[in-house]
Design a protein around this motif. Structure first.
Motif, mmCIF file in Angstrom:
data_model
loop_
_atom_site.group_PDB
_atom_site.id
_atom_site.type_symbol
_atom_site.label_atom_id
_atom_site.label_comp_id
_atom_site.label_asym_id
_atom_site.label_seq_id
_atom_site.Cartn_x
_atom_site.Cartn_y
_atom_site.Cartn_z
ATOM 1 N N ASP A 40 4.040 -9.317 8.489
ATOM 2 C CA ASP A 40 5.267 -9.509 9.265
ATOM 3 C C ASP A 40 6.461 -8.774 8.662
ATOM 4 N N ILE A 41 6.450 -8.589 7.353
ATOM 5 C CA ILE A 41 7.615 -7.961 6.704
ATOM 6 C C ILE A 41 7.274 -6.585 6.136
ATOM 7 N N HIS A 61 0.847 -1.192 0.000
ATOM 8 C CA HIS A 61 0.000 0.000 0.000
ATOM 9 C C HIS A 61 0.884 1.244 0.000
ATOM 10 N N PRO A 62 0.503 2.313 -0.721
ATOM 11 C CA PRO A 62 1.289 3.560 -0.673
ATOM 12 C C PRO A 62 1.517 4.012 0.763
ATOM 13 N N GLY A 63 2.709 4.448 1.032
ATOM 14 C CA GLY A 63 3.064 4.872 2.382
ATOM 15 C C GLY A 63 3.682 3.761 3.207
ATOM 16 N N TYR A 64 3.726 2.569 2.644
ATOM 17 C CA TYR A 64 4.304 1.413 3.329
ATOM 18 C C TYR A 64 5.432 0.848 2.459
ATOM 19 N N THR A 65 6.223 -0.030 3.040
ATOM 20 C CA THR A 65 7.377 -0.556 2.321
ATOM 21 C C THR A 65 7.798 -1.894 2.919
ATOM 22 N N LYS A 66 8.665 -2.577 2.191
ATOM 23 C CA LYS A 66 9.373 -3.742 2.744
ATOM 24 C C LYS A 66 10.842 -3.362 2.842
ATOM 25 N N VAL A 67 11.531 -3.909 3.823
ATOM 26 C CA VAL A 67 12.957 -3.630 4.008
ATOM 27 C C VAL A 67 13.731 -4.846 3.481
ATOM 28 N N ASN A 120 12.034 -8.833 9.243
ATOM 29 C CA ASN A 120 10.765 -9.181 9.875
ATOM 30 C C ASN A 120 10.513 -8.236 11.059
ATOM 31 N N GLY A 121 9.617 -7.288 10.857
ATOM 32 C CA GLY A 121 9.351 -6.278 11.885
ATOM 33 C C GLY A 121 8.697 -6.847 13.120
ATOM 34 N N LYS A 122 7.814 -7.805 12.924
ATOM 35 C CA LYS A 122 7.105 -8.385 14.064
ATOM 36 C C LYS A 122 8.075 -9.071 15.008
ATOM 37 N N VAL A 181 8.850 1.966 10.603
ATOM 38 C CA VAL A 181 8.426 1.337 11.853
ATOM 39 C C VAL A 181 7.665 0.062 11.512
ATOM 40 N N PRO A 182 7.722 -0.961 12.373
ATOM 41 C CA PRO A 182 7.102 -2.258 12.056
ATOM 42 C C PRO A 182 5.588 -2.240 12.202
#
Length: 720
Positions: free
Chosen positions: A275-276, A140-146, A167-169, A264-265
């Motif tokens: 989770d990611i 979704h716009p405004g979000y990302t994966k690292v 894995n942010g969680k 931020v996660p």
């Protein structure tokens, strides 16, 4: 990085922000709310004065955060969110015997992990220190994966389509485990996991009795944050938009961009890979804007806006306070700062209208990334109740606040009566203004009267500083409509209205005490002596208290004369000497003033209701009729010199004084001068001369019925 985002046309993004393109027009009356916008501005200012919403009001928050971080050996913690931005609703206290304090906010903490470097660059070089890059495809716009390129065996990672992602969680979960999960009996602190945040909460209900022990504590929400070294491409058009709006300025925008952002996660509500997935966070950028680009009037307006949401919309759980901040920031781009300063009420209506417009379209575009609709996860069935309540708020943005303050006080000072009663004149005058549309009339009847009444209530409670605060809170509005006038002139005019000399003394003591920081308040030192003199007359003659107050009044006057000369306060000094039966010293003082009348011609002196206690019955009647008596020094000098000579039986010299007095009145054709001359003759029993002087006043003020009454009395006395 999703390359399709870099291909978005600038006009497409403009269409996304058109939702906030409502025209801002200044009106004196809002038909939909049946409300004067000037009256609304005044209510906002009185409810949330600048001193109550200042950036420095929550210094306790910083110390609380520092203490917690030291106890948990936490480094790199940054406070963000409303408390750090100065956008939190001020604390309130319930109006009841067993009162409790509502803090209305919590503190958001970014726990920075600086050892892990993330770049926004599409080009990754193995030899750099970068561990990962942002990848925004299929999110979704405004979000990302690292996407991770360098990692350790124990790194919190997950694999998706042969790519490695952070894995942010897992990473946030490990942070939670490090905290002590046991409650602290001393302050009943408990640590919980709420979604992606570690929450530190306090179960103790704060009240007037235990606040000295615990302080004004707020809950802490701690979220892991990873710094991104450069500005995300999704937000690049914000740079141009911000520079074009001229609100923030090119240099300030460049500084924000150079600091990069964070992730931020937190995944989008509809994420397929929560989770990611990480949210791109501009929390530190927003904090910079809030603390450096927002003026007090904008802050007042926004906090009132937030309070409406807290009272009317929070339970629906549709519109967050962050959504309101987004609407507010867009409004700041479009409305020039001077408009916020002068038309706070109009700006509030604009904020409400902007939110209504967003809700109708079911779209609140993120401030930095407009493609990110902050509310697109809200189920369709939840919108109807929200729209209905917003319509009610738009029709009446005051009643929810009045209902809230019927049982609570906002801020620290306890003003007798509830807020509704304190602003009753303003509410009543709103209906009258709809007809007469005379803002000066409303400022005098409603705004000034309200400020004076609230100030007087505080003085009666012994709260002099808070009393001055109330008056200075309302000064900009009063000055705008009844000025221009200096602050000290305004405060002096208010002081004259105080009838109780003891309350006046309390107010003036505070004003003089403040003169070290506000030098213009030095002018109240003479008034302070006058107040001591007036209070002296509330005690029995020859009593210790009376003599002490007279001595204090004389002491202040001597100090003023020593610093600024006799011309600074000579008349009042002479009156104080007369009160102590020092008639020779008093007459010398008055004669010195008369001899220098050309140099002090511009100086005037006024006596109000609180000072009439030490004046004769004629001047008391004058004040009772007109509210005060104000005249040039030289007229008062002649008036009181006559009294001195009368006490000393200097009859021959009196005729010379009267001749001079009459001559200066005839030359200047001054109304009050002739009045004082007439009163002097009347007190000497010379009714014929008194009548002639009153007739001169009548010529200058032909419709003054009080003077006509005095002329009639002189005639009656002559015929007896």
């Amino acid at each position: 990085m999703d390359e399709t985002l870099t291909d978005i046309d600038e006009s497409d993004l403009e269409s996304l922000t058109d939702i906030f393109a409502l025209p801002f027009t200044v009106q004196e009356w809002d038909e939909e709310a049946n409300l004067s916008l000037a009256h609304l501005s005044f209510i906002i200012n009185i409810l949330l004065p600048k001193r109550l919403i200042t950036l420095d009001r929550d210094s306790n928050m910083e110390s609380q955060l520092k203490e917690f971080c030291e106890s948990k050996n936490i480094q790199n913690a940054v406070a963000v969110g409303s408390s750090a931005e100065g956008f939190n609703i001020p604390n309130s206290m319930t109006i009841e015997t067993d009162s409790h304090i509502d803090t209305n906010c919590d503190v958001d903490i970014l726990l920075l992990e600086k050892g892990f470097q993330i770049s926004n660059s599409l080009v990754f070089r193995q030899e750099t220190n970068v561990h990962a890059t942002l990848e925004s495809c299929d999110v979704h716009p405004g979000y990302t994966k690292v996407r991770v390129y360098k990692y350790k065996d124990n790194e919190d990672i997950s694999t998706l389509k042969d790519k490695v992602y952070l894995n942010g969680k897992q990473k946030q979960g490990k942070r939670f485990v490090r905290f002590n999960l046991q409650s602290d009996k001393d302050d009943e602190k408990v640590i919980l996991m709420h979604g992606p945040a570690v929450s530190v909460e306090y179960s103790t209900t704060l009240n007037a009795e235990n606040i000295s022990k615990y302080g004004l504590r707020t809950s802490l929400d701690i979220v892991l944050a990873l710094p991104v070294t450069d500005w995300p491409s999704e937000a690049r058009l914000w740079i141009e938009r911000s520079k074009q709006s001229k609100w923030l300025g090119k240099e300030f925008v460049d500084n924000i961009v150079s600091d990069g952002c964070h992730v931020v996660p937190v995944a989008h509500k509809n994420s397929h890979n929560p989770d990611i997935e990480w949210r791109i966070s501009f929390a530190t950028s927003e904090k910079q804007i809030a603390r450096n680009a927002i003026i007090d009037e904008q802050r007042q307006c926004y906090i009132y806006f937030k309070l409406l949401r807290h009272l009317c919309l929070k339970d629906l759980d549709v519109i967050s306070s962050y959504c309101l901040k987004t609407v507010f920031f867009y409004a700041c781009e479009r409305i020039p700062k001077p408009m916020w300063e002068i038309h706070t009420g109009q700006c509030l209506i604009y904020l409400i209208d902007s939110l209504v417009n967003c809700v109708k379209r079911k779209n609140i575009p993120s401030y930095f990334i407009p493609e990110n609709n902050l509310v697109d996860h809200i189920p369709y069935e939840n919108w109807q109740a929200l729209e209905k309540r917003l319509v009610q708020i738009r029709k009446d943005p005051i009643s929810p606040i009045l209902k809230f303050t019927d049982s609570r006080m906002i801020g620290k000072e306890v003003i007798p009566y509830v807020f509704r009663e304190n602003i009753s004149y303003v509410l009543e005058d709103n209906e009258k203004f709809k007809i007469h549309r005379d803002i000066k009339r409303s400022a005098s009847y409603a705004f000034l009267t309200t400020s004076f009444r609230m100030s007087l209530l505080l003085l009666n409670s012994g709260k002099a500083k808070e009393s001055v605060d109330i008056l200075t809170d309302s000064y900009p509005t009063i000055n705008r409509y009844l000025g221009p006038m200096p602050l000290n002139y305004y405060l002096n005019n208010v002081a004259i209205l105080i009838e109780d000399s003891r309350l006046l003394l309390l107010l003036l003591q505070e004003l003089v005490a403040m003169s070290n920081e506000q030098s213009e308040f030095e002018c109240f030192r003479e008034n302070l002596a006058c107040a001591y003199h007036a209070v002296a007359y509330t005690y029995h003659e020859d009593s210790t208290e009376r003599n002490e107050h007279l001595h204090k009044a004389e002491e202040i006057m001597i100090g003023e004369i020593h610093s600024n000369g006799l011309n600074s306060c000579g008349v009042m000094y002479g009156i104080i000497l007369m009160s102590q039966k020092k008639f020779q010293e008093a007459s010398n003082t008055f004669e010195s003033i008369i001899n220098e009348k050309d140099e002090i011609e511009q100086y005037t002196l006024a006596f109000g209701k609180s000072e009439q206690i030490f004046l004769d019955t004629d001047l008391q009647s004058e004040i009772a009729t007109n509210g005060n008596i104000e005249a040039r020094w030289v007229y008062f000098a002649y008036y009181f010199l006559v009294k001195c000579f009368d006490q000393k039986d200097k009859i021959p010299k009196l005729s010379i004084i009267f001749n001079d007095f009459q001559q200066i009145c005839e030359t200047s054709q001054d109304t009050v001068g002739f009045k004082l001359l007439a009163y002097s003759y009347k007190q000497r029993g010379e009714m014929c001369k008194a009548e002639k002087a009153f007739l001169e006043v009548s010529k200058l003020c032909p419709n003054d019925e009080f003077i006509l009454t005095l002329i009639t009395k002189c005639n009656q006395n002559m015929n007896m």
